[in-house]
Write an enzyme that holds these catalytic residues in place. Sequence first.
Site, short mmCIF file in Angstrom:
data_model
loop_
_atom_site.label_atom_id
_atom_site.label_comp_id
_atom_site.label_asym_id
_atom_site.label_seq_id
_atom_site.Cartn_x
_atom_site.Cartn_y
_atom_site.Cartn_z
N HIS A 238 2.12 -5.75 -0.79
CA HIS A 238 1.09 -6.29 0.10
C HIS A 238 -0.17 -5.44 0.09
O HIS A 238 -0.19 -4.31 -0.41
CB HIS A 238 1.63 -6.43 1.53
CG HIS A 238 2.02 -5.12 2.17
ND1 HIS A 238 1.18 -4.42 3.00
CD2 HIS A 238 3.18 -4.40 2.13
CE1 HIS A 238 1.80 -3.32 3.44
NE2 HIS A 238 3.01 -3.29 2.92
N CYS B 72 8.35 -1.05 1.79
CA CYS B 72 7.52 -1.99 1.04
C CYS B 72 6.47 -1.23 0.23
O CYS B 72 6.27 -0.04 0.40
CB CYS B 72 6.84 -2.97 1.99
SG CYS B 72 8.00 -4.12 2.79
#
Length: 429
Positions: free
Chosen positions: A326, A345
């Site tokens: 992201h 992440c």
Amino acid sequence: MTKEFPNATRKAFSRRHFMAAAAGVIALPKLASAQTAVQELINAPGRGNWDDQFDAVTSRSQAAVTSNQPILGPNAPMNLMQAIAEYQRIVSNGGWPEVHPNVPLQFGVNDPSVRQLRQRLIVSGDLPQSAGMSDSYDSYVQGAVRHFQARHGLSETGFIDEYTLKALNVGARVRLAQLETNLSRVEDLGSDLGQRYVLVNIPAAYAEAVENNAVALRNVAIVGRPSRPTPLLDSKIFEIIFNPPWTVPRSIIQKDIMPLMQKDPNYLTDQKIRLYDNKGQEVDPMTIDWNAEKAPNLTFRQDPGPNSAMASTKINFHNKYAVYMHDTPSQSLFNDVVRFESSGCVRIENVRDLDVWLLKNTPGWDRQKIEETIHSGISTPVNLADQVPNHFVYITAWSAKDGIVQFRDDIYNLDGAPELALQTTSGIE
């Protein structure tokens, strides 16, 4: 947490045979004294093109180290074998000297410890033999230090800081073992990664977009801290969400949000994070006991926007760890040398370039359309016309065909040597 690397199975082309053949070509007789061994290595006629030539006045260290070859290209095992053969030769002849500065080592200094540094850098191929031996920290030494720093993922300052000194003084035998460990990993991963794929190398903290065995994009990344490591995985990217809402993982709610709400009851409101029950009804955060032992069984969702945790982009791929790639509003973090800050992440710098590359075969989604969609602020999921393989790997040492060997800190302590543990900071959990 992370998947285990299986024990390497030997391939049809035995690296033992390769090493034996290489040793027959470049092995040098073992010398009695370490100092003599260093000089022999420096003066060896069999060094070939191991010295990496560069302009010592105008440093091109990063350009010399950066390659469009992917870490896991088809020649990766052979390149590592060649590096291993060279390091075996270095080890068999006494390794390189440690550097023990008497003064801060930087451009313009004249000190006997610079001679140690020159010897160290010549043996590892960072400083051309033609630079010679002296006590002067001149432009040749400065350029060689930058080259060394680039190979080790350090800030290219051109002077010897604490972390560069630690990396310099990791012994050649330890580096050889690191190369051998990573050869096993590379062999186990194989070369059939896809015609187009994304590879995240966790210790290097960057992502490669690879097409036809060449790196099309290389993006700086932020990966999981040692206490919340990014998992190793193989998957396929199937979706990009522009202006994504962020559903907060349970681990972050428990470990981070609960303590923050105890200190600042307005935290969720300020961050535009809403609470929802299992019927989709919004819940007022003021009705929750934030001092409870366990977090409430509610969904925590942050509204889309440039200041949300994922900013413009979320890249989805199937995996059991609930991780994804992201964007981030905290762009300054990409300037840090130590980029092990996430909860698992992977944050990608210049993620819109990667968006364009991923969607190149998806009709109607060129850069202009992507920028217009992000500017609209509307959450928009887009399915890729062709799913792109995605690989999260753990490679702390690798080599390109030009003989430039790169090393990174063993951030998750998987290499088995304390000297290789995270050197560039002392406070990451």
